[in-house]
Design a protein around this motif. Structure first.
Motif, PDB file in Angstrom:
ATOM      1  N   ILE A  16       3.216  13.242 -11.914  1.00 44.00           N
ATOM      2  CA  ILE A  16       4.676  13.099 -11.792  1.00 44.00           C
ATOM      3  C   ILE A  16       5.343  14.461 -11.930  1.00 44.00           C
ATOM      4  N   LYS A  17       6.174  14.792 -10.952  1.00 46.82           N
ATOM      5  CA  LYS A  17       6.871  16.073 -11.004  1.00 46.82           C
ATOM      6  C   LYS A  17       8.200  15.975 -10.257  1.00 46.82           C
ATOM      7  N   ASN A  18       9.187  16.719 -10.736  1.00 42.02           N
ATOM      8  CA  ASN A  18      10.469  16.805 -10.041  1.00 42.02           C
ATOM      9  C   ASN A  18      10.311  17.812  -8.912  1.00 42.02           C
ATOM     10  N   LEU A  19      10.502  17.342  -7.691  1.00 43.44           N
ATOM     11  CA  LEU A  19      10.183  18.145  -6.511  1.00 43.44           C
ATOM     12  C   LEU A  19      11.393  18.900  -5.964  1.00 43.44           C
ATOM     13  N   LEU A  20      12.537  18.208  -5.839  1.00 46.89           N
ATOM     14  CA  LEU A  20      13.690  18.777  -5.145  1.00 46.89           C
ATOM     15  C   LEU A  20      15.002  18.395  -5.813  1.00 46.89           C
ATOM     16  N   LYS A  21      16.078  19.064  -5.370  1.00 45.73           N
ATOM     17  CA  LYS A  21      17.439  18.706  -5.763  1.00 45.73           C
ATOM     18  C   LYS A  21      18.300  18.598  -4.506  1.00 45.73           C
ATOM     19  N   ASN A  22      19.420  17.884  -4.625  1.00 40.69           N
ATOM     20  CA  ASN A  22      20.315  17.700  -3.494  1.00 40.69           C
ATOM     21  C   ASN A  22      21.756  17.621  -3.988  1.00 40.69           C
ATOM     22  N   ASP A  23      22.707  17.631  -3.061  1.00 41.34           N
ATOM     23  CA  ASP A  23      24.122  17.503  -3.386  1.00 41.34           C
ATOM     24  C   ASP A  23      24.687  16.247  -2.731  1.00 41.34           C
ATOM     25  N   VAL A  24      25.736  15.688  -3.331  1.00 40.97           N
ATOM     26  CA  VAL A  24      26.402  14.507  -2.789  1.00 40.97           C
ATOM     27  C   VAL A  24      27.705  14.949  -2.129  1.00 40.97           C
ATOM     28  N   VAL A  25      27.922  14.484  -0.893  1.00 39.74           N
ATOM     29  CA  VAL A  25      29.107  14.914  -0.145  1.00 39.74           C
ATOM     30  C   VAL A  25      29.813  13.734   0.504  1.00 39.74           C
ATOM     31  N   PRO A  35       0.824  -1.213   0.000  1.00 40.54           N
ATOM     32  CA  PRO A  35       0.000   0.000   0.000  1.00 40.54           C
ATOM     33  C   PRO A  35       0.855   1.259   0.000  1.00 40.54           C
ATOM     34  N   ALA A  36       0.525   2.160  -0.904  1.00 36.63           N
ATOM     35  CA  ALA A  36       1.206   3.460  -0.993  1.00 36.63           C
ATOM     36  C   ALA A  36       0.315   4.412  -1.764  1.00 36.63           C
ATOM     37  N   ASP A  37       0.163   5.607  -1.255  1.00 36.48           N
ATOM     38  CA  ASP A  37      -0.630   6.631  -1.932  1.00 36.48           C
ATOM     39  C   ASP A  37       0.260   7.598  -2.721  1.00 36.48           C
ATOM     40  N   LEU A  38       1.470   7.795  -2.203  1.00 40.49           N
ATOM     41  CA  LEU A  38       2.385   8.757  -2.813  1.00 40.49           C
ATOM     42  C   LEU A  38       3.794   8.193  -2.752  1.00 40.49           C
ATOM     43  N   PHE A  39       4.571   8.391  -3.828  1.00 38.37           N
ATOM     44  CA  PHE A  39       5.953   7.907  -3.882  1.00 38.37           C
ATOM     45  C   PHE A  39       6.875   9.076  -4.179  1.00 38.37           C
ATOM     46  N   ILE A  40       7.934   9.205  -3.350  1.00 38.78           N
ATOM     47  CA  ILE A  40       8.947  10.231  -3.587  1.00 38.78           C
ATOM     48  C   ILE A  40      10.296   9.541  -3.610  1.00 38.78           C
ATOM     49  N   SER A  41      10.958   9.583  -4.752  1.00 34.72           N
ATOM     50  CA  SER A  41      12.226   8.897  -4.939  1.00 34.72           C
ATOM     51  C   SER A  41      13.390   9.879  -4.862  1.00 34.72           C
ATOM     52  N   ALA A  42      14.600   9.341  -4.653  1.00 30.32           N
ATOM     53  CA  ALA A  42      15.794  10.183  -4.636  1.00 30.32           C
ATOM     54  C   ALA A  42      16.513  10.121  -5.979  1.00 30.32           C
ATOM     55  N   ALA A  43      15.838   9.576  -6.985  1.00 32.39           N
ATOM     56  CA  ALA A  43      16.395   9.509  -8.338  1.00 32.39           C
ATOM     57  C   ALA A  43      15.259   9.265  -9.320  1.00 32.39           C
ATOM     58  N   THR A  44      15.475   9.631 -10.561  1.00 31.44           N
ATOM     59  CA  THR A  44      14.430   9.460 -11.579  1.00 31.44           C
ATOM     60  C   THR A  44      14.317   8.005 -12.038  1.00 31.44           C
ATOM     61  N   VAL A  97      21.067  15.001  -8.840  1.00 34.40           N
ATOM     62  CA  VAL A  97      20.318  14.389  -7.747  1.00 34.40           C
ATOM     63  C   VAL A  97      18.941  15.049  -7.702  1.00 34.40           C
ATOM     64  N   VAL A  98      17.986  14.386  -8.323  1.00 28.52           N
ATOM     65  CA  VAL A  98      16.630  14.920  -8.447  1.00 28.52           C
ATOM     66  C   VAL A  98      15.657  14.014  -7.701  1.00 28.52           C
ATOM     67  N   TYR A  99      14.716  14.640  -6.987  1.00 30.59           N
ATOM     68  CA  TYR A  99      13.694  13.900  -6.241  1.00 30.59           C
ATOM     69  C   TYR A  99      12.341  14.054  -6.940  1.00 30.59           C
ATOM     70  N   PRO A 100      11.943  13.078  -7.741  1.00 29.45           N
ATOM     71  CA  PRO A 100      10.608  13.137  -8.354  1.00 29.45           C
ATOM     72  C   PRO A 100       9.550  12.567  -7.413  1.00 29.45           C
ATOM     73  N   ALA A 101       8.329  13.023  -7.579  1.00 31.83           N
ATOM     74  CA  ALA A 101       7.212  12.549  -6.756  1.00 31.83           C
ATOM     75  C   ALA A 101       6.005  12.284  -7.647  1.00 31.83           C
ATOM     76  N   ALA A 102       5.154  11.364  -7.210  1.00 33.77           N
ATOM     77  CA  ALA A 102       3.945  11.057  -7.982  1.00 33.77           C
ATOM     78  C   ALA A 102       2.942  10.316  -7.114  1.00 33.77           C
ATOM     79  N   VAL A 103       1.680  10.438  -7.481  1.00 32.88           N
ATOM     80  CA  VAL A 103       0.610   9.677  -6.826  1.00 32.88           C
ATOM     81  C   VAL A 103       0.604   8.270  -7.419  1.00 32.88           C
TER      82      VAL A 103
END
Length: 273
Positions: free
Chosen positions: A120-129, A94-103, A232-238
């Motif tokens: 489906i939309k790209n929500l956020l960006k991040n940096d790798v350290v 069961p899942a209503d919404l999915f937010i990934s740390a990669a496309t 580093v893109v975080y896409p999200a979708a229902v």
């Protein structure tokens, strides 16, 4: 005398009529208010949000704000490696919404027709350290990972953790893969990588900038060049199987709004994807 009685009767009739009309209006208004009140009392809804582990701190804070504004909504998070969450959704968890740390994971679910595509939309960006324990002083660059001071290098499992995939790309770009491979220990998600470095169970680790910023037990010694790995893109979708489509869409919309944006930025995430 007769005229007085008639006059009094007339006054009494008018008074009764006025009172009757007034009572009728009161009842009607009461019924209308009750009707409106019923409409405003939204049904209780529980949303299950499967989200990349690196979102844990920011999403928990957003949850507090959102449920104050929408008290009928309960939000349950399922945090983990994006690849693991993808597999769970594929298997019917069961899942209503999915937010990934990669496309990659989002694209796979889209291809399998498991998402509501227009959400489906790209929500956020991040940096790798690169991070090391707070008291470490010998590791300052990615190249230092080849030295004897680093015996264990913590990475996310590349097959299921995007941060691990980005790390592989960085090492390939810098021609370090063969030199560090024997030191690598794999974690189930990026939060576990951070924990291993915090506790000294690993001498260094590769995480997202947002993870490093919430810890006072590690320090960032280097940031990966943007051209050394995929963005580093975080896409999200229902999720298509949701039974709470409207509520899931509303929460996703909230995540793109100003209130959520302030929280994401506080934790180091970036917008403008």
């Amino acid at each position: 005398m007769k005229r007085s009685k008639k006059f009094l009767s007339l006054i009494l009739f008018v008074f009764i009529t006025i009172v009757s009309v007034g009572c009728g209006n009161t009842v009607q208004k009461s019924e209308t208010n009750d009707s409106n009140s019923t409409k405003e009392q939204a049904k209780p809804v529980t949303l299950t949000v499967s989200a990349a582990a690196s979102l844990k701190d920011s999403m928990n804070e957003i949850k507090q704000l959102y449920t104050k504004q929408y008290p009928n909504v309960t939000i349950n998070y399922n945090f983990g490696g994006s690849g693991t969450l993808q597999k769970q959704i594929e298997q019917g968890a069961p899942a209503d919404l999915f937010i990934s740390a990669a496309t990659k994971q989002m694209d796979a679910l889209k291809k399998e027709n498991l998402l509501v595509n227009d959400t489906i939309k790209n929500l956020l960006k991040n940096d790798v350290v690169l991070v090391v324990p707070k008291d470490s002083s010998n590791v300052k660059t990615f190249n230092d990972l080849t030295g004897t001071d680093v015996k264990k290098l913590a990475l996310g499992e590349p097959k299921s953790v995007p941060a691990g995939q980005y790390a592989q790309e960085i090492f390939t770009s810098m021609k370090l893969t063969d030199k560090v491979q024997s030191k690598v220990v794999y974690a189930k998600d990026v939060k576990e990588v951070l924990t291993w470095v915090e506790t000294g169970n690993a001498d260094a680790g590769i995480v997202y900038k947002t993870d490093a910023l919430v810890s006072n037990k590690v320090k960032i010694v280097a940031a990966a060049r943007e051209d050394s790995h995929k963005p580093v893109v975080y896409p999200a979708a229902v999720v298509k199987a949701t039974k709470n489509s409207n509520e899931a869409k509303n929460f996703l919309k909230y995540l793109s709004g100003n209130d959520a944006k302030k929280i994401f930025e506080k934790y180091g995430f970036k917008f403008g994807v």
